[in-house]
Write an enzyme that holds these catalytic residues in place. Structure first.
Site, PDB file in Angstrom:
ATOM      1  N   ILE A  11       1.602  -1.144  -0.251  1.00  0.00           N
ATOM      2  CA  ILE A  11      -0.373  -0.344  -0.158  1.00  0.00           C
ATOM      3  C   ILE A  11       0.865   1.257   0.046  1.00  0.00           C
ATOM      4  O   ILE A  11       0.293   2.390  -0.638  1.00  0.00           O
ATOM      5  CB  ILE A  11      -0.868  -0.083   1.346  1.00  0.00           C
ATOM      6  CG1 ILE A  11      -2.180   0.693   1.027  1.00  0.00           C
ATOM      7  CG2 ILE A  11      -0.519   0.078   2.368  1.00  0.00           C
ATOM      8  CD1 ILE A  11      -3.275   0.872   2.181  1.00  0.00           C
ATOM      9  N   ASP A  34       1.010  -0.001   9.473  1.00  0.00           N
ATOM     10  CA  ASP A  34       1.424   0.409  10.349  1.00  0.00           C
ATOM     11  C   ASP A  34       2.460   1.068  10.204  1.00  0.00           C
ATOM     12  O   ASP A  34       3.796   1.606   9.871  1.00  0.00           O
ATOM     13  CB  ASP A  34       0.839   0.315  11.501  1.00  0.00           C
ATOM     14  CG  ASP A  34       0.959   1.088  12.856  1.00  0.00           C
ATOM     15  OD1 ASP A  34       0.762   2.289  12.051  1.00  0.00           O
ATOM     16  OD2 ASP A  34       0.279   1.107  13.907  1.00  0.00           O
TER      17      ASP A  34
HETATM   18  N1  AR6 Z   1       0.522  -3.028   2.086  1.00  0.00           N
HETATM   19  C1  AR6 Z   1      -0.857  -3.894   2.040  1.00  0.00           C
HETATM   20  N2  AR6 Z   1      -0.893  -4.474   2.775  1.00  0.00           N
HETATM   21  C2  AR6 Z   1      -0.520  -4.815   4.132  1.00  0.00           C
HETATM   22  C3  AR6 Z   1       1.367  -4.015   4.410  1.00  0.00           C
HETATM   23  C4  AR6 Z   1       1.354  -3.832   3.289  1.00  0.00           C
HETATM   24  N3  AR6 Z   1       2.271  -3.097   3.557  1.00  0.00           N
HETATM   25  N4  AR6 Z   1       1.578  -4.496   5.482  1.00  0.00           N
HETATM   26  C5  AR6 Z   1       0.939  -5.808   5.556  1.00  0.00           C
HETATM   27  N5  AR6 Z   1      -0.518  -6.266   5.095  1.00  0.00           N
HETATM   28  P1  AR6 Z   1      -1.882  -5.461  10.137  1.00  0.00           P
HETATM   29  P2  AR6 Z   1      -4.409  -5.272  11.743  1.00  0.00           P
HETATM   30  C6  AR6 Z   1      -1.390  -6.332   5.288  1.00  0.00           C
HETATM   31  O1  AR6 Z   1      -1.999  -6.279  10.808  1.00  0.00           O
HETATM   32  O2  AR6 Z   1      -4.891  -6.322  11.785  1.00  0.00           O
HETATM   33  C7  AR6 Z   1       0.026  -2.703  13.593  1.00  0.00           C
HETATM   34  O3  AR6 Z   1       0.768  -3.250  14.778  1.00  0.00           O
HETATM   35  C8  AR6 Z   1      -1.876  -7.652   6.001  1.00  0.00           C
HETATM   36  O4  AR6 Z   1      -1.269  -8.804   5.367  1.00  0.00           O
HETATM   37  O5  AR6 Z   1      -1.170  -4.305   9.556  1.00  0.00           O
HETATM   38  O6  AR6 Z   1      -5.659  -4.674  11.986  1.00  0.00           O
HETATM   39  C9  AR6 Z   1      -0.776  -2.016  14.184  1.00  0.00           C
HETATM   40  O7  AR6 Z   1       0.007  -0.986  15.350  1.00  0.00           O
HETATM   41  C10 AR6 Z   1      -3.317  -8.051   7.278  1.00  0.00           C
HETATM   42  O8  AR6 Z   1      -3.986  -8.317   5.396  1.00  0.00           O
HETATM   43  O9  AR6 Z   1      -2.400  -5.112  10.858  1.00  0.00           O
HETATM   44  C11 AR6 Z   1      -1.951  -2.014  15.481  1.00  0.00           C
HETATM   45  O10 AR6 Z   1      -1.372  -1.930  16.570  1.00  0.00           O
HETATM   46  C12 AR6 Z   1      -4.025  -6.230   6.863  1.00  0.00           C
HETATM   47  O11 AR6 Z   1      -2.606  -5.487   6.072  1.00  0.00           O
HETATM   48  C13 AR6 Z   1      -1.585  -3.391  14.577  1.00  0.00           C
HETATM   49  O12 AR6 Z   1      -1.184  -4.006  13.857  1.00  0.00           O
HETATM   50  C14 AR6 Z   1      -4.136  -6.274   8.258  1.00  0.00           C
HETATM   51  O13 AR6 Z   1      -2.348  -6.298   9.084  1.00  0.00           O
HETATM   52  C15 AR6 Z   1      -3.234  -3.664  13.794  1.00  0.00           C
HETATM   53  O14 AR6 Z   1      -3.065  -5.035  13.231  1.00  0.00           O
END
Ligand code: AR6
Length: 171
Positions: A11, A34
Site C-alpha cells: 500500500i 502500520d
Molecule cells: N501493504 C498492504 N497491506 C499490508 C502491508 C502493506 N505494506 N503490510 C501488511 N499488510 P495488520 P491489523 C496487510 O496486522 O490486523 C499493527 O501493529 C496484512 O497482511 O497490519 O489491523 C498496528 O500498530 C493484513 O492483511 O493490521 C496495530 O497494533 C492487513 O494488512 C495492529 O497491528 C492488516 O494487518 C493492527 O492490526
C-alpha cells in the site's frame, strides 16, 4: 461512477490521494501495514500522530503523507477480534465509514484501504471482507464519492476473500 478496485501490492507504493493505515489506539506505530507506512512516510508522520494523541477503536484521523506518494494518511483503528460478541463487526464497519467520510471532507478522489483488522488483530478474513465491501459499496452508492476506492491486499488469500465478497455483492 465511483468504483471499488482490488489490487495486490504494498500500500505504501499507491499513488492515490490518501492511503488508510490499520493503526492502534495510540497512533504511535507498530508492525504490519502500520510499520510499513511509518517507515515509508518518515519520522514527521510519527510526530504528527503523537500530537493528535490517540484515536478510539472504530474511528479514524487524517494526517499528511510526508514522504509517501499519497498526500494523506487516514489512520483507522480496527477492532481486535475477541470472538465476535464485543461489537467487532460494527466497529470494523465504522472505521471504513469514518475514513470515507473524512475523504469526502478533504476532497479526496482516490484512496486505498488495507484489510483492516485482518492481521495482528485476528478478524476472520471472510467476514471482514464482507463487512468492508458492503460498507464501502453502500457509501459509494449513497454519495457517489470518492471516485476510486482501492482495496489493497498483501497476500493472495486476502485478495481471494475480497474478490469473493465483491462477487457476493453482484449476485
Ligand atoms: N501493504 C498492504 N497491506 C499490508 C502491508 C502493506 N505494506 N503490510 C501488511 N499488510 P495488520 P491489523 C496487510 O496486522 O490486523 C499493527 O501493529 C496484512 O497482511 O497490519 O489491523 C498496528 O500498530 C493484513 O492483511 O493490521 C496495530 O497494533 C492487513 O494488512 C495492529 O497491528 C492488516 O494487518 C493492527 O492490526
Amino acid at each position: 461512477m465511483a468504483m471499488i478496485h482490488l489490487v495486490e501490492t504494498d500500500i505504501t507504493t499507491m499513488r492515490v490521494d490518501a492511503i488508510v493505515n490499520a493503526a492502534n489506539e495510540t497512533l504511535l506505530g507498530g508492525g504490519g501495514v502500520d510499520g510499513a507506512i511509518h517507515r515509508a512516510a518518515g519520522p514527521e508522520l510519527l510526530a504528527e500522530c503523537r500530537a493528535i494523541g490517540g484515536c478510539t477503536t472504530g474511528q479514524a484521523v487524517l494526517t499528511k503523507g510526508y514522504n509517501l506518494p499519497a498526500r494523506f494518511v487516514l489512520h483507522a483503528v480496527g477492532p481486535v477480534w475477541r470472538g465476535g460478541n464485543q461489537n467487532e463487526p460494527a466497529l470494523l464497519a465504522s472505521c471504513y465509514r469514518r475514513c470515507l467520510e473524512l475523504a469526502i471532507q478533504h476532497d479526496i478522489q482516490s484512496m486505498a484501504f488495507p484489510a483492516i483488522s485482518c492481521g495482528a488483530y485476528g478478524f476472520p478474513l471472510d467476514e471482514a471482507a464482507d463487512i468492508a465491501v458492503d460498507t464501502i459499496q453502500s457509501f459509494l452508492n449513497r454519495t457517489g464519492k470518492p471516485k476510486d476506492v482501492y482495496i489493497v491486499c498483501f497476500q493472495s488469500r486476502v485478495k481471494f476473500a475480497f474478490a469473493q465478497a465483491i462477487r457476493g455483492l453482484e449476485e
